[in-house]
Write a protein that holds these residues in place. Structure first.
Motif, PDB file in Angstrom:
ATOM      1  N   THR A 131       1.998   3.680   7.094  1.00  0.00           N
ATOM      2  CA  THR A 131       3.004   3.012   6.280  1.00  0.00           C
ATOM      3  C   THR A 131       3.595   1.862   7.096  1.00  0.00           C
ATOM      4  O   THR A 131       3.288   1.703   8.283  1.00  0.00           O
ATOM      5  CB  THR A 131       4.147   3.979   5.896  1.00  0.00           C
ATOM      6  OG1 THR A 131       4.866   4.313   7.079  1.00  0.00           O
ATOM      7  CG2 THR A 131       3.594   5.240   5.240  1.00  0.00           C
ATOM      8  N   THR A 176      -0.831  -0.849   0.971  1.00  0.00           N
ATOM      9  CA  THR A 176      -0.098  -0.096  -0.057  1.00  0.00           C
ATOM     10  C   THR A 176      -0.081  -0.873  -1.366  1.00  0.00           C
ATOM     11  O   THR A 176      -0.305  -0.311  -2.449  1.00  0.00           O
ATOM     12  CB  THR A 176       1.345   0.168   0.428  1.00  0.00           C
ATOM     13  OG1 THR A 176       1.284   0.940   1.642  1.00  0.00           O
ATOM     14  CG2 THR A 176       2.155   0.927  -0.612  1.00  0.00           C
ATOM     15  N   GLU A 233      -1.196  11.725  -3.748  1.00  0.00           N
ATOM     16  CA  GLU A 233      -0.621  10.839  -2.737  1.00  0.00           C
ATOM     17  C   GLU A 233       0.313  11.655  -1.861  1.00  0.00           C
ATOM     18  O   GLU A 233       1.046  12.506  -2.348  1.00  0.00           O
ATOM     19  CB  GLU A 233       0.171   9.705  -3.415  1.00  0.00           C
ATOM     20  CG  GLU A 233       0.740   8.695  -2.444  1.00  0.00           C
ATOM     21  CD  GLU A 233       1.562   7.620  -3.156  1.00  0.00           C
ATOM     22  OE1 GLU A 233       2.040   7.899  -4.272  1.00  0.00           O
ATOM     23  OE2 GLU A 233       1.716   6.531  -2.603  1.00  0.00           O
ATOM     24  N   SER A 292       0.043   7.136   5.121  1.00  0.00           N
ATOM     25  CA  SER A 292      -0.023   7.376   3.678  1.00  0.00           C
ATOM     26  C   SER A 292      -1.457   7.747   3.309  1.00  0.00           C
ATOM     27  O   SER A 292      -2.405   7.080   3.746  1.00  0.00           O
ATOM     28  CB  SER A 292       0.397   6.104   2.944  1.00  0.00           C
ATOM     29  OG  SER A 292       0.096   6.217   1.568  1.00  0.00           O
TER      30      SER A 292
END
Lengths: 77, 134
Positions: free
Chosen positions: B24, B53, B70, B125
């Motif tokens: 992230t 992202t 997710e 992520s």
């Protein structure tokens, strides 16, 4: 998130030297791992000779459409 | 990035899926034991991570994929010494390095923590995407 790689045909894009590939490659039926970094691919081939490791980008990859079960981007998107 | 995701979709079987893992945009830290020595200097990496992202969100919005799952998790990269950790980061990552101040603080922490391996801790992520519209 990933039930199993067992029996799956996997394409990993941007595999580097295979730090993620080595986690699942022995479970998969077939792994094609690609990266434009020749040094990383060479290292991966030494460690995982059964992996189809190629020095190529996704744009130039020769692979039939709709032929893999799992595509992996690991730190490579 | 969006183009790569679209191309990847073209390789997937109808029943297949895509897994993406990327850090992230949160700042990665150099950690000794449970103590943060300082931030990892990452240059423009947080921008690239945010772009990844955004690319995932874009291909879902454009109906190339459905987001099936997710999650975020902490991921640590360990080394036996700070020097090895620095070497690994310099080799493995564009632009990133352990800065001098963080290096000094981490060395001080390690002096009081025998046997502890330094690490870089980041938030990753993970997404699972299902192809649409084959």
């Amino acid at each position: 998130m990933v039930p199993s790689f067992a029996g799956c045909h996997v394409l990993e894009i941007g595999c580097g030297e295979g730090r993620v590939t080595r986690k699942y490659a022995r479970d998969a039926a077939r792994v094609i791992a690609i990266d434009t970094d020749a040094e990383g691919i060479s290292e991966l081939r030494r460690e995982l000779p059964f992996v189809d490791a190629r020095v190529v980008g996704l744009h130039d990859l020769e692979l039939p459409p709709h032929s893999v079960d799992i595509v992996v981007f690991a730190w490579s998107l | 990035m969006v183009d790569a995701l679209r191309r990847a979709r073209g390789r997937l079987r109808r029943t297949g899926f895509l897994i993406d893992l990327h850090p992230t945009s949160a700042i990665a830290a150099v950690v000794v034991g449970h103590t943060i020595a300082g931030p990892l200097q990452t240059g423009s990496a947080p921008t690239r991570h945010q772009e990844a992202t955004d690319a995932i969100a874009s291909v879902v919005r454009e109906r190339f994929f459905t987001q099936d799952d997710e999650m975020e998790f902490e991921f640590s990269t360990y080394a036996d010494t700070l020097e090895e950790l620095q070497e690994h980061i310099l080799e493995d990552r564009r632009e990133s390095r352990i800065g001098d101040d963080t290096m000094v603080r981490a060395q001080a922490l390690l002096l009081n923590a025998p046997g502890v391996r330094p690490r870089v801790r980041e938030t990753v992520s993970a997404s699972r995407l299902l192809p649409r519209g084959h």
